[in-house]
Design a protein around this motif. Structure first.
Motif, PDB file in Angstrom:
ATOM      1  N   ASP A 293       0.841  -1.211   0.000  1.00  0.00           N
ATOM      2  CA  ASP A 293       0.000   0.000   0.000  1.00  0.00           C
ATOM      3  C   ASP A 293       0.871   1.254   0.000  1.00  0.00           C
ATOM      4  N   GLU A 294       1.930   1.248   0.805  1.00  0.00           N
ATOM      5  CA  GLU A 294       2.835   2.394   0.873  1.00  0.00           C
ATOM      6  C   GLU A 294       3.565   2.598  -0.451  1.00  0.00           C
ATOM      7  N   LEU A 295       3.982   1.508  -1.072  1.00  0.00           N
ATOM      8  CA  LEU A 295       4.670   1.599  -2.358  1.00  0.00           C
ATOM      9  C   LEU A 295       3.766   2.177  -3.440  1.00  0.00           C
ATOM     10  N   GLU A 296       2.544   1.676  -3.503  1.00  0.00           N
ATOM     11  CA  GLU A 296       1.602   2.168  -4.515  1.00  0.00           C
ATOM     12  C   GLU A 296       1.352   3.657  -4.337  1.00  0.00           C
ATOM     13  N   ASP A 297       1.181   4.074  -3.094  1.00  0.00           N
ATOM     14  CA  ASP A 297       0.950   5.491  -2.801  1.00  0.00           C
ATOM     15  C   ASP A 297       2.167   6.329  -3.184  1.00  0.00           C
ATOM     16  N   ALA A 298       3.377   5.831  -2.878  1.00  0.00           N
ATOM     17  CA  ALA A 298       4.602   6.588  -3.159  1.00  0.00           C
ATOM     18  C   ALA A 298       4.845   6.726  -4.659  1.00  0.00           C
ATOM     19  N   VAL A 299       4.605   5.667  -5.400  1.00  0.00           N
ATOM     20  CA  VAL A 299       4.794   5.716  -6.851  1.00  0.00           C
ATOM     21  C   VAL A 299       3.807   6.685  -7.488  1.00  0.00           C
ATOM     22  N   GLN A 300       2.573   6.638  -7.061  1.00  0.00           N
ATOM     23  CA  GLN A 300       1.565   7.566  -7.588  1.00  0.00           C
ATOM     24  C   GLN A 300       1.926   9.007  -7.264  1.00  0.00           C
ATOM     25  N   PHE A 301       2.431   9.216  -6.055  1.00  0.00           N
ATOM     26  CA  PHE A 301       2.855  10.558  -5.653  1.00  0.00           C
ATOM     27  C   PHE A 301       3.978  11.056  -6.558  1.00  0.00           C
ATOM     28  N   ALA A 302       4.965  10.195  -6.809  1.00  0.00           N
ATOM     29  CA  ALA A 302       6.103  10.570  -7.660  1.00  0.00           C
ATOM     30  C   ALA A 302       5.648  10.867  -9.081  1.00  0.00           C
ATOM     31  N   GLU A 303       4.753  10.058  -9.584  1.00  0.00           N
ATOM     32  CA  GLU A 303       4.296  10.239 -10.958  1.00  0.00           C
ATOM     33  C   GLU A 303       3.448  11.496 -11.120  1.00  0.00           C
ATOM     34  N   ARG A 304       2.728  11.899 -10.063  1.00  0.00           N
ATOM     35  CA  ARG A 304       1.891  13.103 -10.116  1.00  0.00           C
ATOM     36  C   ARG A 304       2.697  14.378  -9.908  1.00  0.00           C
ATOM     37  N   SER A 305       3.865  14.250  -9.289  1.00  0.00           N
ATOM     38  CA  SER A 305       4.648  15.433  -8.916  1.00  0.00           C
ATOM     39  C   SER A 305       5.211  16.142 -10.150  1.00  0.00           C
ATOM     40  N   ILE A 306       5.524  17.422  -9.971  1.00  0.00           N
ATOM     41  CA  ILE A 306       5.987  18.237 -11.101  1.00  0.00           C
ATOM     42  C   ILE A 306       7.490  18.087 -11.316  1.00  0.00           C
ATOM     43  N   VAL A 307       7.896  18.284 -12.553  1.00  0.00           N
ATOM     44  CA  VAL A 307       9.305  18.264 -12.925  1.00  0.00           C
ATOM     45  C   VAL A 307       9.874  19.670 -12.748  1.00  0.00           C
ATOM     46  N   PRO A 308      11.079  19.823 -12.203  1.00  0.00           N
ATOM     47  CA  PRO A 308      11.679  21.155 -12.070  1.00  0.00           C
ATOM     48  C   PRO A 308      11.853  21.808 -13.440  1.00  0.00           C
ATOM     49  N   THR A 309      11.796  23.120 -13.470  1.00  0.00           N
ATOM     50  CA  THR A 309      12.022  23.851 -14.715  1.00  0.00           C
ATOM     51  C   THR A 309      13.522  24.105 -14.881  1.00  0.00           C
ATOM     52  N   PRO A 310      13.976  24.409 -16.086  1.00  0.00           N
ATOM     53  CA  PRO A 310      15.402  24.731 -16.273  1.00  0.00           C
ATOM     54  C   PRO A 310      15.861  25.883 -15.387  1.00  0.00           C
ATOM     55  N   GLU A 311      14.965  26.823 -15.132  1.00  0.00           N
ATOM     56  CA  GLU A 311      15.327  27.966 -14.282  1.00  0.00           C
ATOM     57  C   GLU A 311      15.591  27.533 -12.845  1.00  0.00           C
ATOM     58  N   ASP A 312      14.982  26.415 -12.435  1.00  0.00           N
ATOM     59  CA  ASP A 312      15.162  25.937 -11.060  1.00  0.00           C
ATOM     60  C   ASP A 312      16.570  25.393 -10.814  1.00  0.00           C
ATOM     61  N   ALA A 313      17.315  25.133 -11.887  1.00  0.00           N
ATOM     62  CA  ALA A 313      18.640  24.520 -11.744  1.00  0.00           C
ATOM     63  C   ALA A 313      19.606  25.378 -10.945  1.00  0.00           C
ATOM     64  N   LEU A 314      19.395  26.675 -10.928  1.00  0.00           N
ATOM     65  CA  LEU A 314      20.304  27.573 -10.215  1.00  0.00           C
ATOM     66  C   LEU A 314      19.917  27.779  -8.754  1.00  0.00           C
ATOM     67  N   GLU A 315      18.785  27.193  -8.339  1.00  0.00           N
ATOM     68  CA  GLU A 315      18.397  27.296  -6.932  1.00  0.00           C
ATOM     69  C   GLU A 315      19.313  26.425  -6.069  1.00  0.00           C
ATOM     70  N   ASP A 316      19.544  26.856  -4.857  1.00  0.00           N
ATOM     71  CA  ASP A 316      20.305  26.094  -3.859  1.00  0.00           C
ATOM     72  C   ASP A 316      21.780  25.899  -4.231  1.00  0.00           C
ATOM     73  N   VAL A 317      22.273  26.655  -5.193  1.00  0.00           N
ATOM     74  CA  VAL A 317      23.688  26.585  -5.533  1.00  0.00           C
ATOM     75  C   VAL A 317      24.519  27.304  -4.467  1.00  0.00           C
ATOM     76  N   TYR A 318      23.992  28.438  -4.000  1.00  0.00           N
ATOM     77  CA  TYR A 318      24.669  29.224  -2.961  1.00  0.00           C
ATOM     78  C   TYR A 318      23.797  29.274  -1.717  1.00  0.00           C
ATOM     79  N   ALA A 319      24.432  29.348  -0.577  1.00  0.00           N
ATOM     80  CA  ALA A 319      23.702  29.486   0.682  1.00  0.00           C
ATOM     81  C   ALA A 319      23.033  30.844   0.729  1.00  0.00           C
ATOM     82  N   LYS A 320      21.815  30.878   1.222  1.00  0.00           N
ATOM     83  CA  LYS A 320      21.101  32.123   1.345  1.00  0.00           C
ATOM     84  C   LYS A 320      21.409  32.780   2.676  1.00  0.00           C
ATOM     85  N   GLU A 321      21.569  34.075   2.648  1.00  0.00           N
ATOM     86  CA  GLU A 321      21.861  34.817   3.864  1.00  0.00           C
ATOM     87  C   GLU A 321      20.654  34.776   4.797  1.00  0.00           C
ATOM     88  N   ALA A 322      20.909  34.444   6.041  1.00  0.00           N
ATOM     89  CA  ALA A 322      19.821  34.357   7.008  1.00  0.00           C
ATOM     90  C   ALA A 322      19.239  35.737   7.270  1.00  0.00           C
TER      91      ALA A 322
END
Length: 324
Positions: A293-322
């Motif tokens: 049951d957990e596997l089926e739910d996890a696979v469905q969740f992964a398949e429904r989730s969105i793919v990052p955009t090319p613009e997202d590739a630059l996120e989290d490259v540098y630490a953000k100032e607190a």
């Protein structure tokens, strides 16, 4: 060693959860899951036996074969599958994939594509625990091939010198990629190298989850109480190839089949608990249904989730100032 029913069920759940996760990855690989993947099938008793003794606040470092360690440490199936699918909802927002899976929320500091890449990270993490006067323990999983890298000796030497709370767990599956460990390693038992650093070294049957659990319990307890590092070697075997798609020209099909039929860690565990009658068949079947049951739910969740955009590739490259 006597474990109560709840602990036995928990161990079975964790081993089977890893096995079914990996079987699902194999099924989806090349379709929804792309890129390198190194399966943990056949080695489930090691991650389960060790991590069953850890607290959530304890830390682990992993290898390129990191799915089992991640799940045994308590990772969320949804976020783990989403990461392998390359989705934004994954643990690393789809940027890491199989070989760089990390789950900081449960103390899993990350898989590592560099052979021997986890030693110094684990040792540094253990030094942090010591400096901050914390009682947390760090576990560094590594393979037999990595034991011949310089980082192994550098890390173990410093951990011994500084009496750090770190356990180096060697998953000796007999094959360093495509090289038999007997052809590349001067000692039969890698844990014997512990003597050169004046620390404890234990070698156990890595397909016997009770043996792994018992040895890990002793070493982790000692490290938590300030007795310093140790090496735990678990002799095991990977049923699948080094990676998905590996032609496996370096070993025979009969060798693999022998391990599958006679040394499967999950089947050995089931045989042991059935012999004692401590866990009933309905309870075993309930664990299986729960995982499916957990596997089926996890696979469905992964398949429904969105793919990052090319613009997202630059996120989290540098630490953000607190925020101030």
């Amino acid at each position: 060693m006597t474990l109560n029913k709840d602990k036995l069920i928990d161990i079975y759940y964790n081993m089977l959860r890893i096995r079914r996760f990996e079987e699902t990855v194999k099924k989806k690989h090349g379709k929804q899951i792309i890129g390198p993947a190194h399966l943990y099938i056949g080695e489930e008793a090691v991650a389960t036996g060790v991590c069953s003794n850890l607290l959530r606040e304890d830390l682990v470092t992993s290898t390129h074969r990191g799915h089992g360690h991640t799940l045994a440490k308590g990772a969320n199936l949804r976020k783990a599958f989403a990461e392998l699918y390359g989705k934004e909802t994954g643990y690393c927002k789809g940027r890491g994939g199989s070989m760089h899976l990390a789950a900081f929320d449960v103390g899993m500091l990350g898989a590592n594509g560099v052979v021997g890449g986890g030693f110094n990270i684990a040792t540094g993490a253990a030094l942090t625990q010591q400096i901050l006067n914390k009682k947390n323990v760090v576990v560094c999983f590594f393979g037999d091939g990595a034991s011949n890298r310089g980082t192994f000796h550098e890390a173990v030497n410093l951990a011994a010198l500084w009496n750090l709370p770190v356990i180096y767990v060697c998953e000796n599956n007999g094959w360093a990629s495509t090289t038999n460990s007997l052809d590349s390693t001067a000692v039969v038992n890698i844990a014997d190298r512990a003597r050169g650093y004046g620390i404890k070294g234990i070698t156990v049957d890595g397909n016997d989850v009770f043996a792994v659990y018992n040895a890990a319990q002793k070493l982790i307890k000692a490290a938590r109480n300030g007795d310093g590092p140790a090496i735990l070697e678990a002799k095991t075997y990977r049923i699948e190839g080094h990676f998905l798609g590996d032609p496996q020209k370096y070993r025979t099909a009969s060798e693999v089949e022998e391990w599958k039929l006679n040394n499967d860690p999950i089947e050995r565990f089931l045989k042991a608990i059935r012999a004692t009658g401590e866990v009933s068949e309905p309870e075993i079947e309930n664990v299986k249904r729960r995982i499916e049951d957990e596997l089926e739910d996890a696979v469905q969740f992964a398949e429904r989730s969105i793919v990052p955009t090319p613009e997202d590739a630059l996120e989290d490259v540098y630490a953000k100032e607190a925020a101030r």
